[in-house]
Design a protein around this motif. Structure first.
Motif, mmCIF file in Angstrom:
data_model
loop_
_atom_site.group_PDB
_atom_site.id
_atom_site.type_symbol
_atom_site.label_atom_id
_atom_site.label_comp_id
_atom_site.label_asym_id
_atom_site.label_seq_id
_atom_site.Cartn_x
_atom_site.Cartn_y
_atom_site.Cartn_z
ATOM 1 N N THR A 121 -2.696 50.795 -8.932
ATOM 2 C CA THR A 121 -2.918 50.055 -7.676
ATOM 3 C C THR A 121 -2.046 50.692 -6.606
ATOM 4 O O THR A 121 -1.061 51.363 -6.914
ATOM 5 N N GLY A 122 -2.407 50.421 -5.369
ATOM 6 C CA GLY A 122 -1.634 50.953 -4.244
ATOM 7 C C GLY A 122 -2.394 52.090 -3.591
ATOM 8 O O GLY A 122 -2.460 53.192 -4.138
ATOM 9 N N GLY A 123 -3.007 51.778 -2.447
ATOM 10 C CA GLY A 123 -3.712 52.818 -1.679
ATOM 11 C C GLY A 123 -5.083 53.171 -2.228
ATOM 12 O O GLY A 123 -5.702 54.141 -1.793
ATOM 13 N N ILE A 124 -5.577 52.376 -3.176
ATOM 14 C CA ILE A 124 -6.912 52.678 -3.726
ATOM 15 C C ILE A 124 -7.966 52.024 -2.841
ATOM 16 O O ILE A 124 -7.789 50.896 -2.376
ATOM 17 N N ARG B 41 2.895 36.602 -3.206
ATOM 18 C CA ARG B 41 3.486 37.019 -1.929
ATOM 19 C C ARG B 41 3.353 35.914 -0.899
ATOM 20 O O ARG B 41 3.853 36.023 0.210
ATOM 21 N N THR C 97 2.585 40.327 -8.304
ATOM 22 C CA THR C 97 3.883 40.321 -7.616
ATOM 23 C C THR C 97 4.770 39.197 -8.182
ATOM 24 O O THR C 97 5.424 38.464 -7.439
ATOM 25 N N LYS D 142 0.933 48.868 -15.121
ATOM 26 C CA LYS D 142 0.420 49.073 -13.762
ATOM 27 C C LYS D 142 1.067 50.368 -13.259
ATOM 28 O O LYS D 142 2.240 50.616 -13.550
ATOM 29 N N GLY E 115 -6.433 46.555 -6.318
ATOM 30 C CA GLY E 115 -6.097 46.773 -4.909
ATOM 31 C C GLY E 115 -6.624 45.683 -4.008
ATOM 32 O O GLY E 115 -7.398 44.814 -4.437
ATOM 33 N N THR E 116 -6.197 45.757 -2.770
ATOM 34 C CA THR E 116 -6.536 44.705 -1.800
ATOM 35 C C THR E 116 -7.769 45.048 -0.964
ATOM 36 O O THR E 116 -8.182 44.251 -0.134
ATOM 37 N N TRP E 117 -8.340 46.253 -1.174
ATOM 38 C CA TRP E 117 -9.387 46.681 -0.248
ATOM 39 C C TRP E 117 -10.660 45.836 -0.340
ATOM 40 O O TRP E 117 -11.454 45.807 0.608
ATOM 41 N N PHE F 147 2.113 52.067 -9.939
ATOM 42 C CA PHE F 147 2.250 51.570 -8.567
ATOM 43 C C PHE F 147 3.399 52.273 -7.837
ATOM 44 O O PHE F 147 4.484 52.431 -8.425
ATOM 45 N N VAL G 135 -6.805 42.471 -5.746
ATOM 46 C CA VAL G 135 -5.489 41.870 -5.527
ATOM 47 C C VAL G 135 -5.587 41.082 -4.219
ATOM 48 O O VAL G 135 -5.968 41.637 -3.188
HETATM 49 C C1 3PG Z 1 -0.479 45.630 -5.487
HETATM 50 O O1 3PG Z 1 0.289 44.691 -5.446
HETATM 51 O O2 3PG Z 1 -1.064 45.947 -6.519
HETATM 52 C C2 3PG Z 1 -0.665 46.471 -4.282
HETATM 53 O O3 3PG Z 1 0.053 46.016 -3.206
HETATM 54 C C3 3PG Z 1 -2.062 46.697 -3.877
HETATM 55 O O4 3PG Z 1 -2.032 47.793 -3.048
HETATM 56 P P1 3PG Z 1 -3.058 48.003 -1.867
HETATM 57 O O5 3PG Z 1 -2.798 46.923 -0.849
HETATM 58 O O6 3PG Z 1 -2.714 49.363 -1.298
HETATM 59 O O7 3PG Z 1 -4.415 47.943 -2.420
#
Ligand code: 3PG
Length: 322
Positions: A157-160, A45, A69, A129, A179-181, A131, A16
């Protein structure tokens, strides 16, 4: 499974990204592809999202582009016109879902509760998803929810990140993790594209979790197989476990009751998802012997042999146990 969803499953990872300038788009997409990840979700975003999707879709044909998003019908249209092949929303937006279904656009809506999932199911959607996954309890929460909705697949997604990624892939209801990592805004802003390549490769390594699971030893008949197994058992105190075609001495040595595949025997490589591993290895030119396929109780591919030996060993993939 829809073709685009299948491509998302094959890649397994959906990076992401939030791009602040269109000039960041192509190098980011190229870095992901170099690292082996052929998928990107460009989020709305930032103001550069539409132009970035357009730039990537025109110049990098190897990557599957989605828009994330997505909060309005206007953004749906912009994303699709720019070349996005799938859309992801953070929550359940009925107007967007209805619109996408009417237009035949793949939409993956964000769900965080059983009620959200039921709304998605009412629209005929079976991939959602999840989330924000880690804040909601991660894979354990997905497994618990999943018990009630066996036909639903998840894109958490989210915190992965690399530390918790492997917890997800053993569960067969996971289409991919996002995820954004892998390509966070800091890396992109500082043009750390080599780092994005490295993180992509690392993500694939963790996702597949390839490991030698056991070595297979051939023997001519059951008496010899018994003797070999007893030898290992007596010397190293390994447990002897009888299976239909073989004995196991401990978990890592399989002694075949009859002559079996492989001049020297076989090597079993375990992985989180055998089907995804097959797709990945086929892209590298590896051929598989379909006659050796076997499936688990849920109908998932659980073992398959490569056509060619490596060294003098036959090699098969095997599903990693939970
Ligand atoms: C998303 O839009 O899927 C999340 O914001 C990604 O989450 P992350 O930044 O914790 O990976």
């Amino acid at each position: 499974m829809n073709d685009i969803l299948l491509d998302i499953f094959k890649t397994g990872i959906v990076p992401v990204v939030a791009l602040n300038d269109v000039s960041e788009a192509l190098p980011t997409a190229d870095a992901l592809v170099s690292g082996g990840i052929n998928c990107i979700e460009v989020t709305f975003r930032t103001l550069a999202a539409e132009e970035s999707i357009n730039s990537i879709s025109k110049k990098n044909t190897k990557i599957l582009i989605g828009a994330g998003t997505v909060l309005s019908i206007d953004q749906v249209n912009k994303a699709i016109d720019a070349g996005a092949k799938f859309l992801v929303t953070p929550g359940i937006n009925k107007k967007i879902i209805e619109y996408c279904i009417k237009k035949g656009i793949l939409i993956i809506p964000g769900c965080s509760t059983p009620s959200d999932i039921e709304t998605a199911i009412e629209f005929g959607l079976n991939t959602v998803k999840f989330f924000p996954s880690e804040s909601l309890g991660g894979i354990n929460m997905i497994k618990a929810i999943s018990a009630a909705y066996s036909g639903v697949k998840f894109l958490p997604t989210g915190g992965i990140n690399l530390k918790n990624l492997n917890s997800y892939f053993l569960f067969d209801k996971i289409v991919a993790c996002g995820g954004t990592w892998i390509a966070n805004s800091e890396l992109i802003k500082n043009k750390k594209y080599d780092e994005i390549v490295k993180l992509s490769k690392e993500a694939l390594r963790v996702m597949f979790g390839f490991e030698v699971s056991h070595i297979g030893i051939n023997s001519v008949d059951i008496d010899i197989a018994n003797k070999i197994t007893d030898n290992f058992r007596e010397l190293f105190l390994f447990e002897k476990i009888e299976k239909s075609k073989s004995f196991f001495a401990g978990n890592s040595l399989e002694i075949m009751k009859n002559k079996f595949l492989g001049k020297c025997g076989h090597i079993a490589i375990s992985t989180t998802n055998v089907l995804r591993a097959v797709y990945y290895l086929e892209k590298k030119g590896i051929l598989f012997d379909k006659n050796t396929e076997s499936y688990d109780k849920l109908g998932n591919l659980s073992t398959i042999y490569l056509k060619e030996e490596i060294g003098c060993f036959a090699v098969h993939l095997i599903k990693k146990q939970n």
